[in-house]
Scaffold this motif. Structure first.
Motif, PDB file in Angstrom:
ATOM      1  N   LYS A   2       0.799  -1.228   0.000  1.00 64.99           N
ATOM      2  CA  LYS A   2       0.000   0.000   0.000  1.00 64.99           C
ATOM      3  C   LYS A   2       0.832   1.278   0.000  1.00 64.99           C
ATOM      4  CE  LYS A   2      -4.456  -1.523   1.778  1.00 64.99           C
ATOM      5  NZ  LYS A   2      -5.461  -1.418   2.867  1.00 64.99           N
ATOM      6  N   ARG A   3       2.137   1.145   0.165  1.00 62.92           N
ATOM      7  CA  ARG A   3       2.983   2.327  -0.003  1.00 62.92           C
ATOM      8  C   ARG A   3       2.980   2.814  -1.445  1.00 62.92           C
ATOM      9  NH1 ARG A   3       8.792   0.839   1.666  1.00 62.92           N
ATOM     10  NH2 ARG A   3       8.368  -0.574  -0.073  1.00 62.92           N
ATOM     11  N   LEU A   4       2.578   1.886  -2.374  1.00 62.70           N
ATOM     12  CA  LEU A   4       2.485   2.172  -3.809  1.00 62.70           C
ATOM     13  C   LEU A   4       3.813   2.618  -4.404  1.00 62.70           C
ATOM     14  CD1 LEU A   4      -1.011   3.934  -3.981  1.00 62.70           C
ATOM     15  CD2 LEU A   4      -0.463   1.514  -4.327  1.00 62.70           C
ATOM     16  N   LEU A   5       4.895   2.081  -3.849  1.00 67.17           N
ATOM     17  CA  LEU A   5       6.229   2.315  -4.398  1.00 67.17           C
ATOM     18  C   LEU A   5       6.630   1.103  -5.223  1.00 67.17           C
ATOM     19  CD1 LEU A   5       8.003   3.761  -1.224  1.00 67.17           C
ATOM     20  CD2 LEU A   5       7.061   5.043  -3.165  1.00 67.17           C
ATOM     21  N   PRO A   6       7.084   1.290  -6.460  1.00 70.03           N
ATOM     22  CA  PRO A   6       7.479   0.145  -7.288  1.00 70.03           C
ATOM     23  C   PRO A   6       8.482  -0.751  -6.567  1.00 70.03           C
ATOM     24  CG  PRO A   6       7.465   2.160  -8.589  1.00 70.03           C
ATOM     25  CD  PRO A   6       7.285   2.588  -7.157  1.00 70.03           C
ATOM     26  N   ILE A   7       8.294  -2.047  -6.700  1.00 74.85           N
ATOM     27  CA  ILE A   7       9.145  -3.027  -6.023  1.00 74.85           C
ATOM     28  C   ILE A   7      10.050  -3.677  -7.056  1.00 74.85           C
ATOM     29  CG2 ILE A   7       9.178  -5.078  -4.550  1.00 74.85           C
ATOM     30  CD1 ILE A   7       6.279  -4.344  -3.725  1.00 74.85           C
ATOM     31  N   ALA A   8      11.354  -3.636  -6.822  1.00 74.91           N
ATOM     32  CA  ALA A   8      12.325  -4.159  -7.769  1.00 74.91           C
ATOM     33  C   ALA A   8      12.174  -5.666  -7.934  1.00 74.91           C
ATOM     34  CB  ALA A   8      13.745  -3.822  -7.310  1.00 74.91           C
ATOM     35  N   GLU A   9      12.519  -6.152  -9.113  1.00 73.95           N
ATOM     36  CA  GLU A   9      12.388  -7.586  -9.398  1.00 73.95           C
ATOM     37  C   GLU A   9      13.186  -8.428  -8.412  1.00 73.95           C
ATOM     38  OE1 GLU A   9      12.577 -10.651 -13.166  1.00 73.95           O
ATOM     39  OE2 GLU A   9      13.822  -8.843 -13.226  1.00 73.95           O
ATOM     40  N   ASP A  10      14.396  -8.011  -8.088  1.00 75.13           N
ATOM     41  CA  ASP A  10      15.203  -8.773  -7.139  1.00 75.13           C
ATOM     42  C   ASP A  10      14.494  -8.890  -5.794  1.00 75.13           C
ATOM     43  OD1 ASP A  10      17.195  -9.293  -8.921  1.00 75.13           O
ATOM     44  OD2 ASP A  10      18.614  -7.824  -8.128  1.00 75.13           O
ATOM     45  N   HIS A  11      13.833  -7.817  -5.392  1.00 74.15           N
ATOM     46  CA  HIS A  11      13.127  -7.834  -4.110  1.00 74.15           C
ATOM     47  C   HIS A  11      11.919  -8.764  -4.171  1.00 74.15           C
ATOM     48  CE1 HIS A  11      12.053  -5.127  -0.411  1.00 74.15           C
ATOM     49  NE2 HIS A  11      12.235  -6.392  -0.102  1.00 74.15           N
ATOM     50  N   ILE A  12      11.186  -8.718  -5.279  1.00 74.04           N
ATOM     51  CA  ILE A  12      10.061  -9.641  -5.470  1.00 74.04           C
ATOM     52  C   ILE A  12      10.564 -11.078  -5.438  1.00 74.04           C
ATOM     53  CG2 ILE A  12       8.341 -10.430  -7.144  1.00 74.04           C
ATOM     54  CD1 ILE A  12       8.095  -7.483  -8.049  1.00 74.04           C
ATOM     55  N   ASN A  13      11.658 -11.319  -6.113  1.00 72.73           N
ATOM     56  CA  ASN A  13      12.272 -12.653  -6.139  1.00 72.73           C
ATOM     57  C   ASN A  13      12.568 -13.127  -4.715  1.00 72.73           C
ATOM     58  OD1 ASN A  13      14.135 -14.832  -6.494  1.00 72.73           O
ATOM     59  ND2 ASN A  13      14.611 -14.065  -8.535  1.00 72.73           N
ATOM     60  N   GLN A  14      13.197 -12.268  -3.933  1.00 75.11           N
ATOM     61  CA  GLN A  14      13.572 -12.618  -2.565  1.00 75.11           C
ATOM     62  C   GLN A  14      12.337 -12.921  -1.713  1.00 75.11           C
ATOM     63  OE1 GLN A  14      15.623  -9.464  -0.563  1.00 75.11           O
ATOM     64  NE2 GLN A  14      15.913 -10.606   1.339  1.00 75.11           N
ATOM     65  N   ILE A  15      11.309 -12.092  -1.823  1.00 66.99           N
ATOM     66  CA  ILE A  15      10.103 -12.280  -1.017  1.00 66.99           C
ATOM     67  C   ILE A  15       9.391 -13.572  -1.393  1.00 66.99           C
ATOM     68  CG2 ILE A  15       7.780 -11.359  -0.587  1.00 66.99           C
ATOM     69  CD1 ILE A  15       9.034  -8.524  -0.857  1.00 66.99           C
ATOM     70  N   ILE A  16       9.203 -13.810  -2.684  1.00 63.66           N
ATOM     71  CA  ILE A  16       8.477 -15.006  -3.121  1.00 63.66           C
ATOM     72  C   ILE A  16       9.260 -16.267  -2.784  1.00 63.66           C
ATOM     73  CG2 ILE A  16       7.583 -16.238  -5.132  1.00 63.66           C
ATOM     74  CD1 ILE A  16       5.882 -13.852  -4.169  1.00 63.66           C
ATOM     75  N   TYR A  17      10.584 -16.208  -2.951  1.00 66.00           N
ATOM     76  CA  TYR A  17      11.378 -17.376  -2.548  1.00 66.00           C
ATOM     77  C   TYR A  17      11.202 -17.671  -1.065  1.00 66.00           C
ATOM     78  CZ  TYR A  17      15.187 -20.261  -0.970  1.00 66.00           C
ATOM     79  OH  TYR A  17      15.898 -21.255  -0.351  1.00 66.00           O
TER      80      TYR A  17
END
Length: 387
Positions: A123-138
């Motif tokens: 909800k901060r509505l700040l774009p999330i970098a692909e590496d960060h998405i990768n880390q979270i989903i992993y």
């Protein structure tokens, strides 16, 4: 006295956000976190271990046989899955202020405290970098691997139930709807609608641990888009929302996995193609066309498409998803904990309220806090500009 405190006779009662809590004096500085249908959660400072903790008070846990069973299941599964390195909620204590079984009416769980959840993060509505998405989903899948290896389905994965701290450490929260995989028919209403796998909608009580994999796909899409992917308003519009993105499966597939529930508000007559995942989830660039501001690579899109496979028979298991090339940057397979499958003699039992009370009371008496809770944690709230 069923209490974790070394000062077992020292209790106090205090109100916090329209709810009263009777707690051992070790828990101070109360503040409200949230509430749901079955409980309320507060933050407290545990003076004995010098840490912030989250305390969940179950709302009328013995109101009925079914609710008492739910309380038992949450305690049993959370205790069984508690682990210092599995991205899962850790049960530090369980207690009741009542001193005799005959008066037992109140139940509290004490968990490790997590400062934010993914819903707040998104909800901060700040774009999330692909590496960060990768880390979270992993990290989410790593936690699910541990859970699924124990034969347990979460059944309510959504951003609100995924904790995250300042170092992006992820914690899967709230096992109130978790259940073991035992082949029996399961509860019809599970998983908050927007993250609910299609087989739950069209087959209702026959599903397996792959419903969690679908939910992870919904969460990954939300991390990319910064909005829910399938915001249906009821069962039928939810299915329509899914078809709008992943396309309408062929009628043979629908008939094989459906139990004759209406398939969509259009009756399944209109065949919808799958949206272009590259356009929807691929890289987006700034005005110069040179700098990526959001989205994921073709490899990430292929991974997301696999998670959002409509037919659960073709959707990957957690183990299979973890082998996808998209996750290999952060993955260390030999460092992913697993657990023996839980054998629960009370799974599916039809006890009455008094029997469930007795079982839970005995579990409280025998509870031993995990040895690692005295390790000091960095639990400072995440700053608003962290990505």
């Amino acid at each position: 006295m069923a209490a974790p405190s070394t000062s077992e006779n020292q209790w106090y009662t205090r109100g916090c956000y329209y709810c009263h809590y009777t707690l051992p004096v070790r828990y101070q500085q109360l503040s409200h976190i949230g509430q749901g249908s079955y409980g309320t959660v507060i933050r407290a400072f545990d003076e004995e271990i010098d840490q912030w903790v989250a305390i969940k008070k179950l709302t009328r846990p013995f109101q009925s046989d079914e609710i008492a069973q739910r309380a038992y299941r949450e305690l049993k599964l959370t205790q069984y899955l508690t682990h210092p390195d599995a991205q899962l909620l850790q049960l530090y204590h369980v207690f009741t202020p009542e001193q005799e079984l005959e008066n037992f009416e109140t139940l509290y769980f004490v968990f490790n405290f997590v400062p934010l959840n993914l819903n707040q993060f998104i909800k901060r509505l700040l774009p999330i970098a692909e590496d960060h998405i990768n880390q979270i989903i992993y990290s989410i899948l790593r936690g699910l691997k541990y859970m699924h290896s124990a034969g347990i389905i979460h059944r309510d994965l959504k951003p609100e139930n995924i904790g995250i701290d300042a170092q992006s450490n992820v914690t899967i929260l709230d096992f109130g709807l978790a259940r073991t995989v035992d082949g029996s028919e399961k509860t019809v209403y599970v998983v908050t609608r927007w993250w609910r796998a299609p087989e739950i909608i069209i087959n209702q009580s026959k599903y397996d641990e792959k419903v969690d994999v679908w939910s992870v796909g919904c969460i990954m899409a939300e991390l990319i888009l910064l909005r829910p992917l399938f915001p249906g308003t009821n069962q039928l519009t939810q299915l329509d929302a899914i078809f709008d993105v992943v396309g309408t499966p062929d009628i043979e597939t629908l008939n094989e996995i459906s139990n004759a529930v209406p398939l969509a508000s259009n009756g399944g007559k209109i065949q919808k193609p799958q949206q272009d995942f590259n356009k929807l989830f691929g890289y987006k660039y700034d005005q110069t066309g040179e700098n990526k501001i959001s989205g994921v690579s073709p490899e990430g899109i292929d991974f997301l498409r696999s998670l959002l496979t409509f037919d659960p028979r073709r959707r990957p298991t957690v183990d299979e998803a973890l082998k996808h090339p998209f996750l290999q940057r952060y993955r260390t397979a030999e460092d992913e904990p697993t657990k023996q499958r839980l054998i629960d003699i009370h799974q599916g039992a039809k006890h009455d309220v008094q029997e469930w009370k007795s079982i839970i009371w005995q579990m409280i008496q025998e509870f031993k806090p995990p040895s690692w809770i005295n390790n000091k944690q960095d639990d400072n709230p995440m700053s608003s500009d962290d990505d």
